[in-house]
Design a protein around this motif. Structure first.
Motif, PDB file in Angstrom:
ATOM      1  N   GLY A 702       0.778  -1.225   0.000  1.00  0.00           N
ATOM      2  CA  GLY A 702       0.000   0.000   0.000  1.00  0.00           C
ATOM      3  C   GLY A 702       0.806   1.269   0.000  1.00  0.00           C
ATOM      4  O   GLY A 702       0.238   2.371  -0.048  1.00  0.00           O
ATOM      5  N   ALA A 703       2.152   1.198   0.045  1.00  0.00           N
ATOM      6  CA  ALA A 703       3.000   2.386   0.160  1.00  0.00           C
ATOM      7  C   ALA A 703       2.928   3.248  -1.095  1.00  0.00           C
ATOM      8  O   ALA A 703       2.880   2.731  -2.217  1.00  0.00           O
ATOM      9  N   PRO A 704       2.945   4.586  -0.945  1.00  0.00           N
ATOM     10  CA  PRO A 704       3.026   5.479  -2.108  1.00  0.00           C
ATOM     11  C   PRO A 704       4.448   5.451  -2.681  1.00  0.00           C
ATOM     12  O   PRO A 704       5.431   5.452  -1.941  1.00  0.00           O
ATOM     13  N   LEU A 705       4.544   5.464  -3.999  1.00  0.00           N
ATOM     14  CA  LEU A 705       5.833   5.412  -4.694  1.00  0.00           C
ATOM     15  C   LEU A 705       5.820   6.448  -5.809  1.00  0.00           C
ATOM     16  O   LEU A 705       4.785   6.674  -6.450  1.00  0.00           O
ATOM     17  N   SER A 706       6.972   7.050  -6.065  1.00  0.00           N
ATOM     18  CA  SER A 706       7.041   8.031  -7.149  1.00  0.00           C
ATOM     19  C   SER A 706       8.484   8.183  -7.615  1.00  0.00           C
ATOM     20  O   SER A 706       9.424   7.914  -6.872  1.00  0.00           O
ATOM     21  N   PHE A 707       8.643   8.656  -8.845  1.00  0.00           N
ATOM     22  CA  PHE A 707       9.965   8.972  -9.392  1.00  0.00           C
ATOM     23  C   PHE A 707       9.761   9.780 -10.669  1.00  0.00           C
ATOM     24  O   PHE A 707       8.660   9.842 -11.233  1.00  0.00           O
ATOM     25  N   LYS A 708      10.825  10.435 -11.105  1.00  0.00           N
ATOM     26  CA  LYS A 708      10.802  11.176 -12.369  1.00  0.00           C
ATOM     27  C   LYS A 708      11.527  10.355 -13.425  1.00  0.00           C
ATOM     28  O   LYS A 708      12.668   9.926 -13.230  1.00  0.00           O
TER      29      LYS A 708
END
Length: 761
Positions: A702-708
């Motif tokens: 359920g963890a939020p993840l992000s990257f460019k």
């Protein structure tokens, strides 16, 4: 041009009276406006007076269009114009023609209104223009703007395989294939010629250059002043230093000479009244002082023997008509291999034994030599030697019942070449194939014309065919393939690339609007449905039965494309029977196709009940739209229900400054496919166009993840995101995104379906 359903790529069309640009829209410019980098000071043009005699070499070429009603074919190019050698639509060298080793190739690319429908080549014997080989599915990199031959290789201004540009390269004719690329070309040559040391290229605006055969490096020679807008070709006579060039504009089709010995002076020789491609200079058959050809050649073999006799008469004159004296050596050849030799006086009658190594079709010729050189080859004798090749069985039929295939075929009663043959001694060999792969020799060298084969009904999808060959005294016929029988079910993983017509057979076609315009197989290697000018489309292409298990998820992938300038639509549904009423479960919502680029469309199937299912591709195009092409129908291996579910809250955000990067954000799944809480996630992997761009490890459920993601250029890309745990990779998420600020017109994207979690158990 639109194609009707179930048609294959058509043979080349014969079009007359209108000259044409040889243009593939993505790579073609206007020839007449090409840049001119060579000064025109060397240019001089003169017309040869009609009364003046012009000594011409033996030039031939392929007339592909005519403003004077000339038929497509091979013509002799003379000082007074064109004379037909053989006319036929197959002798069309619009996309390159050249001769090598006694063979002449005609290349043709079928295109209309910016669409390319296929590439073809045909190979001919240059002696009698008989067809030696043809290929209706040729590689595009065999197609060319122009070709030439130096006697060892064929050189050409070829298209790149993806039609994105041009390249200078080489090819062979035995076999027909590209043998090398010399360099890429920013601008195409419209004509090429050569001698032993170099190539000579002409651009559409008239520039003439010398080209290094190894590197492609150009040396400017002159501006000829001859502008050509349409198909052309050239040939160089190294004995005289004259380059012959067939130009073509809206107002003139003409043969010009370009004199390399006189500052590249240009002279118009004659009008041609047609577009001439594939110009070739046929060298003289012999030197003047060499012997003339032998006469009265005859070769005979008896009752299938490989030993026989050759008879002929020695020449009494040279090639130019002078007298011959003294014994002269002769060589008897079969398919260009010497099988006997000797010496004899001019005019002598020769009768000598000859022998060949094996049964086959042979071309027998005789050469006579002296100190000047070889004679021309004698008039050839084509003869089948040894036991003749049987015709293939005309029909092979199979039927399956109660665990046994019944196979039958027609008896072979004749041979192919009018040679030695006894139908009562023909035998047959039968081979079984499963999904195109040889599985078993069922019968060998039997005299009967039927047999049986016990085969247990398979569980896995199987396409059974049989091939039968006839044999006579060790010489085997071509094989004949039976009809196909389809049995069993698809058991993932499964991919169907529609490479052959048999690959289409497991699919059921439903013509719901009863207009006989429906799905079929296309020779380009895909499933295909054409447009209708009468009805909106309502046609289904339904898979073979698919065995799916509850508690597992399966990813479906389908490649699809339409046609430029049309809007076509399809959807994909699933059901428990192969009929329209049962196909109700949506897998891929309605997709709009607007161009001819294949894209992959995905769905995830998570059946609640173990059983047999059918997947239907439903064409929904409106009346008078384009065509739809389907390829690579794939159902991937099942994903266990303990693997992670699909990722959530996926967002792709463009950069405010317009740079070619995308901010990707998502939430890792917190449950597995079965709907139970995940204990851990080993990784979440993001791929762009098949290449991994980011991997998160040891992720909390359920963890939020992000990257460019720095894409690097403005373009549409495809992302696949999948979470994995100890059970393996879970359900993939698939979506297109655009890198850059200025968005293009909406593109048909691969749609991801949020598959409901299976109920807890």
């Amino acid at each position: 041009m639109k194609q009707n359903a179930q048609t294959t790529i058509q043979k080349p069309r014969e079009v007359k009276a209108h000259f044409k640009h040889r243009s593939v829209n993505t790579i073609r410019g206007n020839r007449a406006t090409a840049p001119n980098n060579i000064a025109s000071t060397a240019f001089s043009l003169k017309k040869i007076p009609a009364a003046q005699t012009v000594t011409m070499p033996n030039l031939i070429g392929s007339v592909v269009q005519s403003n004077a009603g000339l038929d497509v074919g091979i013509y002799s190019i003379q000082a007074n114009g064109l004379t037909a050698i053989k006319t036929d639509y197959t002798l069309n060298a619009s996309n390159g023609g050249a001769a090598l080793d006694g063979k002449y190739i005609c290349c043709f690319m079928d295109q209309y209104m910016g669409q390319v429908y296929g590439a073809y080549y045909r190979l001919f014997d240059i002696d009698d223009w008989s067809l030696l080989e043809q290929n209706y599915q040729a590689d595009f990199n065999l197609m060319a703007e122009c070709m030439t031959s130096d006697g060892s290789d064929i050189y050409g201004c070829f298209y790149k395989q993806d039609l994105s540009g041009y390249e200078l390269g080489k090819m062979s004719l035995t076999p027909v294939k590209r043998t090398g690329t010399i360099c890429s070309l920013d601008e195409p040559y419209i004509a090429l010629a050569c001698d032993a040391k170099a190539l000579y290229g002409i651009y559409g605006d008239g520039r003439l250059v010398e080209i290094n055969k190894s590197t492609g490096e150009e040396t400017p020679l002159a501006n000829t002043g001859i502008v050509s807008n349409y198909l052309t070709s050239a040939a160089y006579d190294s004995k005289t230093g004259i380059l012959y060039y067939a130009s073509c504009t809206d107002t003139e089709t003409a043969l010009y000479s370009i004199d390399f010995n006189n500052a590249y002076a240009v002279a118009k020789i004659c009008d041609l009244q047609g577009e001439v491609c594939g110009m070739h200079l046929i060298a003289p058959l012999a030197e003047d002082g060499a012997p003339a050809a032998v006469t009265d050649l005859a070769v005979s073999f008896t009752d299938g023997s490989l030993s026989g006799n050759a008879t002929f008469t020695m020449p009494v004159q040279t090639f130019a008509g002078g007298s011959l004296t003294g014994d002269l050596p002769y060589s008897i050849r079969a398919n260009d291999e010497e099988i006997a030799h000797g010496q004899a006086a001019p005019g002598a009658a020769i009768d000598v034994p000859v022998q060949v190594a094996e049964a086959g079709m042979y071309k027998f010729t005789v050469l006579v030599s002296n100190s000047v050189g070889d004679s021309p080859s004698s008039n050839k004798v084509n003869l089948w030697v040894g036991p003749d090749k049987p015709y293939a069985p005309a029909t092979v039929t199979i039927a399956y019942q109660e665990g046994t295939f019944d196979i039958s075929w027609d008896a072979v009663t004749t041979s192919e070449n009018n040679g030695y043959f006894d139908a009562s001694r023909v035998t047959y060999t039968v081979v079984r194939y499963n999904n195109g792969v040889e599985e078993s020799v069922v019968a060998s060298h039997i005299a009967a014309t039927q047999c049986t084969d016990a085969v247990a009904a398979p569980e896995k999808l199987s396409i059974y065919t049989y091939k039968v060959v006839a044999e006579f005294e060790g010489v085997t016929s071509n094989e004949t393939k039976s009809n196909a029988v389809v049995m069993g079910s698809i058991m993932p993983p499964y991919t169907n690339a529609f490479a052959t017509g048999d690959d289409f057979l497991p699919f059921t076609v439903i013509d719901s609007n009863d207009d006989f315009n429906t799905w079929g197989w296309n020779e380009s290697g895909c499933a295909y449905i054409g447009y209708s000018w009468q009805n909106d489309m309502n046609d289904w292409l339904v898979s073979a039965p698919v065995k799916l298990e509850a508690g597992k998820a399966y990813r479906l992938a389908i490649d699809a494309r339409g046609e430029a300038n049309y809007k076509d639509h399809f959807e994909v549904k699933m059901g428990t029977q192969a009929n329209v009423d049962a196909l109700v479960t949506a897998l891929i919502d309605t997709v709009e196709l607007t161009d001819a680029t294949y894209r992959t469309y995905y769905a995830v199937i998570a059946p609640e009940t173990t059983g047999t299912y059918y997947i239907g591709i439903h064409c929904l195009s409106k009346i008078n739209m384009g065509a739809i092409y389907i390829d690579n129908f794939t159902i991937e291996a099942p994903i266990p229900d303990t693997a992670p579910a699909i990722v959530e809250n996926v967002k792709f955000t463009a950069q405010p400054d317009g740079s070619a990067a995308i901010d990707v954000s998502l939430n890792a799944p917190d449950k597995n496919i079965a709907g139970n809480q995940l204990a851990s996630i080993t990784s979440v992997t993001v791929t762009r166009d098949g290449e991994m761009v980011k991997q998160f490890t040891n992720v909390s459920p359920g963890a939020p993840l992000s990257f460019k993601d720095e894409v690097g250029k403005e373009t549409t890309v495809h992302y696949t995101i999948v979470a994995s745990n100890e059970s393996g990779a879970g359900i993939p998420y698939d979506q297109d995104a655009y890198a850059g600020l200025k968005l293009p017109a909406p593109l048909p994207t691969a749609k991801s379906r949020r598959v409901p979690l299976l109920p807890e158990r």
